[in-house]
Write an enzyme that holds these catalytic residues in place. Structure first.
Site, PDB file in Angstrom:
ATOM      1  N   CYS A 163      44.591 126.946 152.499  1.00 31.66           N
ATOM      2  CA  CYS A 163      45.820 127.439 153.121  1.00 31.66           C
ATOM      3  C   CYS A 163      45.948 128.940 152.890  1.00 31.66           C
ATOM      4  CB  CYS A 163      47.020 126.740 152.510  1.00 31.66           C
ATOM      5  SG  CYS A 163      46.867 124.943 152.557  1.00 31.66           S
TER       6      CYS A 163
ATOM      7  N   ARG B 298      40.621 131.908 157.834  1.00 33.68           N
ATOM      8  CA  ARG B 298      40.616 130.725 156.973  1.00 33.68           C
ATOM      9  C   ARG B 298      40.836 129.456 157.787  1.00 33.68           C
ATOM     10  NH1 ARG B 298      42.036 132.287 151.415  1.00 33.68           N
ATOM     11  NH2 ARG B 298      42.770 130.195 151.011  1.00 33.68           N
TER      12      ARG B 298
ATOM     13  N   TRP C 226      46.129 124.096 155.924  1.00 37.39           N
ATOM     14  CA  TRP C 226      44.898 123.395 156.294  1.00 37.39           C
ATOM     15  C   TRP C 226      45.078 122.033 155.647  1.00 37.39           C
ATOM     16  CZ3 TRP C 226      40.436 124.487 159.059  1.00 37.39           C
ATOM     17  CH2 TRP C 226      39.313 123.706 158.802  1.00 37.39           C
TER      18      TRP C 226
ATOM     19  N   ASN D 237      49.232 126.119 147.937  1.00 39.10           N
ATOM     20  CA  ASN D 237      47.824 125.924 148.293  1.00 39.10           C
ATOM     21  C   ASN D 237      47.192 125.195 147.118  1.00 39.10           C
ATOM     22  OD1 ASN D 237      45.211 126.086 149.160  1.00 39.10           O
ATOM     23  ND2 ASN D 237      44.990 128.284 148.796  1.00 39.10           N
ATOM     24  N   GLY D 238      46.448 124.116 147.373  1.00 31.47           N
ATOM     25  CA  GLY D 238      45.830 123.368 146.279  1.00 31.47           C
ATOM     26  C   GLY D 238      46.188 121.900 146.389  1.00 31.47           C
TER      27      GLY D 238
ATOM     28  N   GLU E 281      17.411 119.315 151.148  1.00 30.66           N
ATOM     29  CA  GLU E 281      18.433 120.322 151.431  1.00 30.66           C
ATOM     30  C   GLU E 281      18.009 121.698 150.910  1.00 30.66           C
ATOM     31  OE1 GLU E 281      20.684 120.741 153.339  1.00 30.66           O
ATOM     32  OE2 GLU E 281      22.067 122.206 152.523  1.00 30.66           O
TER      33      GLU E 281
ATOM     34  N   LYS F 137      17.512 125.016 153.309  1.00 29.60           N
ATOM     35  CA  LYS F 137      18.225 126.283 153.082  1.00 29.60           C
ATOM     36  C   LYS F 137      17.235 127.437 153.057  1.00 29.60           C
ATOM     37  CE  LYS F 137      21.427 125.466 153.922  1.00 29.60           C
ATOM     38  NZ  LYS F 137      21.902 124.168 154.232  1.00 29.60           N
TER      39      LYS F 137
ATOM     40  N   GLU G  78      15.844 128.165 156.594  1.00 28.61           N
ATOM     41  CA  GLU G  78      16.833 128.706 157.537  1.00 28.61           C
ATOM     42  C   GLU G  78      17.095 130.181 157.353  1.00 28.61           C
ATOM     43  OE1 GLU G  78      20.380 125.976 158.871  1.00 28.61           O
ATOM     44  OE2 GLU G  78      20.223 125.966 156.711  1.00 28.61           O
TER      45      GLU G  78
ATOM     46  N   HIS H 297      -0.092 111.668 147.444  1.00 31.00           N
ATOM     47  CA  HIS H 297      -0.654 111.060 148.646  1.00 31.00           C
ATOM     48  C   HIS H 297      -0.994 112.096 149.726  1.00 31.00           C
ATOM     49  CE1 HIS H 297       0.024 107.084 147.054  1.00 31.00           C
ATOM     50  NE2 HIS H 297       1.274 107.407 146.789  1.00 31.00           N
TER      51      HIS H 297
ATOM     52  N   LYS I 201      25.841 128.041 164.589  1.00 30.78           N
ATOM     53  CA  LYS I 201      26.626 127.291 163.608  1.00 30.78           C
ATOM     54  C   LYS I 201      26.876 125.866 164.090  1.00 30.78           C
ATOM     55  CE  LYS I 201      28.943 126.680 159.849  1.00 30.78           C
ATOM     56  NZ  LYS I 201      28.105 126.348 158.690  1.00 30.78           N
TER      57      LYS I 201
HETATM   58  O1  M6R Z   1      28.354 120.753 162.231  1.00 34.82           O
HETATM   59  P1  M6R Z   1      27.335 119.772 161.765  1.00 34.82           P
HETATM   60  O2  M6R Z   1      27.489 119.418 160.315  1.00 34.82           O
HETATM   61  O3  M6R Z   1      27.280 118.539 162.608  1.00 34.82           O
HETATM   62  O4  M6R Z   1      25.939 120.503 161.920  1.00 34.82           O
HETATM   63  C1  M6R Z   1      24.751 119.807 161.705  1.00 34.82           C
HETATM   64  C2  M6R Z   1      23.589 120.748 161.589  1.00 34.82           C
HETATM   65  O5  M6R Z   1      23.414 121.464 162.777  1.00 34.82           O
HETATM   66  C3  M6R Z   1      23.773 121.731 160.427  1.00 34.82           C
HETATM   67  O6  M6R Z   1      23.939 121.066 159.215  1.00 34.82           O
HETATM   68  C4  M6R Z   1      22.555 122.664 160.311  1.00 34.82           C
HETATM   69  O7  M6R Z   1      21.444 121.942 159.872  1.00 34.82           O
HETATM   70  C5  M6R Z   1      22.893 123.827 159.389  1.00 34.82           C
HETATM   71  N1  M6R Z   1      22.374 125.040 159.928  1.00 34.82           N
HETATM   72  C6  M6R Z   1      22.394 123.634 158.012  1.00 34.82           C
HETATM   73  O8  M6R Z   1      22.549 124.710 157.175  1.00 34.82           O
END
Ligand code: M6R
Length: 610
Positions: free
Chosen positions: A2, A27, A77, A103-104, A483, A487, A490, A506, A605
């Protein structure tokens, strides 16, 4: 996430508040409100609040701003209670003379609400915040109308996170308090300000005081007094803000991604807290779902969200004994999925707009499955079509590489699997107590992991020249490896491949040589000894081992070139702490390579095309 703005001085408070709230727009929010009063007045506060964007509130006061030089405003939010006019802040006392914005999350609000209702207080909203108003109203009478003392008395009853501001019709001052959620005072001449974030203050002042946890501040036109919760005065230094507006939006962090990594303790609080009932033995998720109608779970999502789903699969299987599979959303729809009316299809998404995930959910629905969405963004397409929604309350995620949303998703699965386990009778009270205790420790543990950033930066410097890397993990941390590798790929554009550690022999072990960084997760698990054997296999082939290990593991150093220590938690919750150093590693490698961290090449995004 918030937004908060407060003002005491010679200007019209409502104008300052609307302007400040507008500067916190990044935000995100779903409702907004304000309350003001004139100097010396002891009548009612003038309050306006509306669901929707700030423009809806602006329209509501367009005919004339409520007059007054003391005021507070809020953009919400939603965490507890839907985004509507009534749940919007400020919340007013029954006599309309006291207003609170917050907020919280007030963790013990369920018990406090019952207690207050028992004493005749009438609740009008579904929020946790409203208990503060009623508690303060009582304390205000009990403390002979001393507002700051009343706020302290109220906070003595409250557990949880808060940044809050209080106004009262009889006082020409605001009282503010902070625990965990940020709050900053802006100092002016014959005027003072409050805000949850510096950008709201920048047009008015650059002299600020950052409140610390436990601080209670009284802001008048002519000065500020800060005490602790016991009323003992506290000295706080004044800082000069040198940031421009964009830097201020990042909270002084170099990138949104780093800011979002550092917001993760708060995200965990938002996702986890305020939902436990029966002394912490059960959890209330607000779902319409009847757990007895489900035999099988199919989780579907894309990218990072699908890796959160991998963690979720292990949790649901091991805690709730539910037959659970994960399918990548882009494949699900074309795979002739076997789902029926006794299948729960869980879709996971930060944006709620990813077309692959949305279409996968529609396919599951067509085939009769019940759907539950774990989401961050409110009002998204997925939220409108899912049978049930569990929000993670991570706030807007701006960095393209998802970090805080991932942690929120994993935390949501930790809650959901706990709920299923209790409902299905697979977790007794002792196990529930231990599990909830461990959940409660997670925000503080992640806070501690964040302190390894400098160490991780040094490791990044050593491995940044590698052209490829391997990420390994076993059991529930195989997902952490996935994950971590994603990261790195990407944002640094360094190739990274993730494998369940036992699979290395393997095939991928052929890649290992002195140029290959191998990032492994080796925290406590029943497979720990096997994990160490796998590490030795890498070491024997000169691989450059970076190992995430429990901080009390004194032996792991002999098997690794670099060790990143993390606090020990339950094995099933360890993905929450273990992923954080991998996020930092990716960040530091990308930074060392000069990459465009918040907007990496070729990525968007939210991916709304197939
Ligand atoms: O908005 P979403 O969580 O559905 O997005 C899914 C993926 O496109 C998203 O997690 C993507 O892999 C990111 N760039 C990961 O960092």
């Amino acid at each position: 996430m918030c937004g908060i703005v407060g003002y005491v001085g010679g200007r019209e408070a409502a104008g300052v508040i609307l302007d400040g709230l507008g500067r916190l727009e990044y935000r995100g929010y779903d409702s907004a409100g304000l309350a003001v009063k004139g100097f010396g007045s002891d009548g009612k506060l003038r309050a306006v609040k509306r669901a929707g964007k700030l423009s809806v509130l602006r329209d509501a006061v367009a005919a004339g701003l409520p007059a007054g030089c003391v005021g507070l405003g809020h953009t919400r939010w939603a965490t507890h209670g839907r985004p509507n006019d009534v749940n919007a802040h400020p919340h007013l006392s029954e006599d309309g003379r006291l207003a609170v914005i917050h907020n919280g999350i007030i963790e013990n609000y369920v018990e406090l609400r019952e207690e207050l209702a028992g004493r005749g207080h009438v609740f009008v909203s579904e929020t946790d915040t409203e208990v503060l108003v009623h508690l303060m109203e009582e304390a205000y009478e009990a403390t002979s109308h001393d507002l700051a003392t009343a706020v302290r008395a109220c906070l003595a009853r409250v557990s949880g996170a808060y940044a809050l501001v209080v106004a009262h019709a009889e006082h020409d001052a605001l009282v503010a308090a902070r625990n965990t959620s940020p709050l900053v005072i802006g100092l002016g001449s014959q005027e003072n300000y409050l805000a949850s974030d510096v950008p709201a203050l920048l047009p008015y002042t650059r002299d600020v005081i950052y409140l610390l946890d436990g601080d209670v501040a009284e802001l008048g036109r002519d000065g500020v007094v800060i005490t602790n919760l016991q009323g003992v005065p506290q000295a706080r230094e004044t800082n000069r803000v040198e940031w421009d507006a964009e830097a201020a939006e990042k909270g002084g962090y170099e990138h949104y991604m780093l800011k979002e990594i550092y917001e993760q303790p708060t995200v965990l609080q938002n996702t986890l807290f305020g939902r436990f009932t029966h002394g912490g033995l059960d959890v209330e998720l607000g779902l319409d779902l009847d757990p007895t109608t489900i035999d099988r779970v199919v989780i579907t999502a894309a990218g990072t969200a699908s890796y959160a789903g991998e963690v979720g699969r292990t949790l649901l299987r091991r805690l709730a004994r539910l037959d659970t599979v994960v399918e990548v959303a882009s494949e699900f729809r074309y795979s002739e999925p076997v789902v029926d009316e006794r299948t729960l299809c869980i879709v996971v998404s930060q944006s709620g707009e990813t077309i692959d995930t949305l279409e996968a959910m529609r396919e599951a629905k067509r085939r009769g499955a019940r759907t539950l969405a774990i989401l961050n963004a409110k009002g998204s397409s997925i939220s409108r079509e899912a049978d049930d929604v569990l929000y993670i309350h991570a706030g807007p995620e701006i960095g393209v590489a998802s970090t805080k949303a991932y942690l929120g998703m994993v935390a949501a699965f930790a809650l959901l699997s706990f709920w299923f386990a209790r409902e299905r009778g697979y977790m007794d009270d002792d196990a529930a107590r231990e599990y909830v205790r461990a959940l409660r420790e997670l925000p503080g543990q992640v806070e501690r992991v964040l302190q390894v950033r400098e160490h991780v930066a040094q490791i990044a410097e050593q491995i940044k020249g590698a052209r490829s890397s391997l990420f390994l993990g076993r059991g529930i941390n195989a997902a952490t490896a996935l994950e971590g590798a994603l990261k790195l790929k990407e944002i640094s554009y360094v190739h990274a491949e993730a494998y369940p550690m036992g699979e290395m022999k393997h095939g991928p072990i052929a890649l290992v040589d002195r140029d290959l960084p191998v990032v492994a997760v080796a925290t406590n698990s029943p497979l720990y000894d096997k994990t160490v054997s796998n590490l030795q296999e890498v070491r024997a082939r000169d691989g450059r081992l970076v190992v995430v290990a429990d901080e009390d593991d004194t032996k792991i150093g002999q098997h690794a070139e670099f060790v990143i220590p993390v606090p020990r938690t339950l094995e099933l919750l360890s993905p929450v702490v273990n992923v954080v150093p991998l996020q930092l590693l990716a960040y530091e490698v990308a930074r060392a390579l000069g990459r465009d961290i918040d907007q990496p090449r070729n990525l968007a995004k939210s991916v709304t095309v197939e």
